[in-house]
Design a protein around this motif. Structure first.
Motif, PDB file in Angstrom:
ATOM      1  N   ALA A 242       0.840  -1.199   0.000  1.00 23.71           N
ATOM      2  CA  ALA A 242       0.000   0.000   0.000  1.00 23.71           C
ATOM      3  C   ALA A 242       0.876   1.251   0.000  1.00 23.71           C
ATOM      4  O   ALA A 242       1.881   1.306   0.705  1.00 23.71           O
ATOM      5  N   PRO A 243       0.521   2.252  -0.808  1.00 15.89           N
ATOM      6  CA  PRO A 243       1.369   3.435  -0.942  1.00 15.89           C
ATOM      7  C   PRO A 243       1.487   4.262   0.342  1.00 15.89           C
ATOM      8  O   PRO A 243       2.431   5.026   0.486  1.00 15.89           O
ATOM      9  N   GLU A 244       0.553   4.122   1.277  1.00 16.01           N
ATOM     10  CA  GLU A 244       0.620   4.922   2.503  1.00 16.01           C
ATOM     11  C   GLU A 244       1.603   4.369   3.539  1.00 16.01           C
ATOM     12  O   GLU A 244       1.838   4.983   4.563  1.00 16.01           O
ATOM     13  N   LEU A 245       2.209   3.221   3.258  1.00 16.19           N
ATOM     14  CA  LEU A 245       3.171   2.630   4.186  1.00 16.19           C
ATOM     15  C   LEU A 245       4.580   3.149   3.934  1.00 16.19           C
ATOM     16  O   LEU A 245       4.984   3.336   2.791  1.00 16.19           O
ATOM     17  N   MET A 246       5.329   3.344   5.017  1.00 13.87           N
ATOM     18  CA  MET A 246       6.752   3.635   4.915  1.00 13.87           C
ATOM     19  C   MET A 246       7.460   2.283   4.913  1.00 13.87           C
ATOM     20  O   MET A 246       7.157   1.421   5.732  1.00 13.87           O
ATOM     21  N   GLN A 247       8.385   2.098   3.976  1.00  5.13           N
ATOM     22  CA  GLN A 247       9.086   0.820   3.851  1.00  5.13           C
ATOM     23  C   GLN A 247      10.572   1.009   4.131  1.00  5.13           C
ATOM     24  O   GLN A 247      11.198   1.910   3.595  1.00  5.13           O
ATOM     25  N   ILE A 248      11.104   0.130   4.978  1.00  8.91           N
ATOM     26  CA  ILE A 248      12.518   0.154   5.347  1.00  8.91           C
ATOM     27  C   ILE A 248      13.163  -1.110   4.777  1.00  8.91           C
ATOM     28  O   ILE A 248      12.650  -2.211   4.990  1.00  8.91           O
ATOM     29  N   PHE A 249      14.272  -0.952   4.059  1.00 11.59           N
ATOM     30  CA  PHE A 249      14.972  -2.102   3.496  1.00 11.59           C
ATOM     31  C   PHE A 249      16.303  -2.293   4.212  1.00 11.59           C
ATOM     32  O   PHE A 249      17.068  -1.347   4.372  1.00 11.59           O
ATOM     33  N   SER A 250      16.549  -3.541   4.621  1.00 11.10           N
ATOM     34  CA  SER A 250      17.815  -3.854   5.285  1.00 11.10           C
ATOM     35  C   SER A 250      18.283  -5.232   4.857  1.00 11.10           C
ATOM     36  O   SER A 250      17.487  -6.062   4.413  1.00 11.10           O
ATOM     37  N   HIS A 251      19.570  -5.465   4.997  1.00 12.85           N
ATOM     38  CA  HIS A 251      20.122  -6.780   4.676  1.00 12.85           C
ATOM     39  C   HIS A 251      19.674  -7.821   5.692  1.00 12.85           C
ATOM     40  O   HIS A 251      19.576  -9.000   5.356  1.00 12.85           O
ATOM     41  N   GLU A 252      19.364  -7.394   6.907  1.00 16.12           N
ATOM     42  CA  GLU A 252      18.964  -8.319   7.979  1.00 16.12           C
ATOM     43  C   GLU A 252      17.493  -8.713   7.889  1.00 16.12           C
ATOM     44  O   GLU A 252      17.136  -9.838   8.159  1.00 16.12           O
ATOM     45  N   ASN A 253      16.629  -7.759   7.567  1.00 13.94           N
ATOM     46  CA  ASN A 253      15.182  -7.987   7.629  1.00 13.94           C
ATOM     47  C   ASN A 253      14.477  -7.884   6.287  1.00 13.94           C
ATOM     48  O   ASN A 253      13.258  -7.934   6.253  1.00 13.94           O
TER      49      ASN A 253
END
Length: 171
Positions: free
Chosen positions: A86-97
């Motif tokens: 959903a576009p209203e979500l903030m997404q965090i990208f990491s090598h761990e998760n």
């Protein structure tokens, strides 16, 4: 006549009990022995007798064990949620998760957390900043609204792994 006398006796007993209660409450004399009156204590030295919100993230220990995301505290306006695209979500990208998503609400949000090896953030329609660290060095990155922002390793000329420490949002 007998019913009337019974009613009068009941009324008189109730009035006497009420008067005795008022005398006890007001600190007057009482025919009740002190041992029969329950002792009370002052709560002044014991701290407040009501719940105080401490900002701790609910179920933080369970989330840490299951998802290896350390959620510390916040104001409740940035909540971990399932990544649905959903576009209203903030997404965090990491090598761990891989990908971690947050629902943002209210006018201002704050969340203290730890997600290691973060390299990208996709913003939503809020203005946002993230604080990250590598060793003793701390950096703040401004997140672009509704698009990807390089942070941590991808924004570092040495390619170091950064730990995400805080997310702050505002409308």
């Amino acid at each position: 006549m007998k019913v009337r006398n019974t009613i009068l006796k009941i009324t008189a007993s109730a009035a006497a009990a009420g008067a005795l209660t008022w005398l006890t409450v007001l600190g007057g004399a009482s025919s009740v022995p002190d041992a029969a009156i329950p002792a009370t204590q002052s709560a002044a030295g014991e701290g407040p007798g009501f719940a105080i919100e401490d900002g701790a993230y609910p179920n933080a220990e369970k989330i840490l064990a299951e998802q290896k995301i350390k959620l510390k505290s916040g104001n409740g306006h940035i909540q971990l949620t399932e990544c649905t695209g959903a576009p209203e979500l903030m997404q965090i990208f990491s090598h761990e998760n891989e990908k971690v998503c947050f629902q943002v609400t209210g006018d201002k949000g704050y969340l203290s957390l730890e997600i290691p090896a973060v390299f990208g953030v996709k913003g939503n329609n809020y203005s946002a900043q993230v604080d990250m660290s590598v060793g003793s060095e701390e950096k703040t990155f401004t997140i672009d609204k509704n698009s990807w922002t390089a942070v941590g390793e991808t924004a570092d000329d040495q390619g170091r792994d950064f730990m995400l420490l805080e997310i702050r949002t505002s409308k």
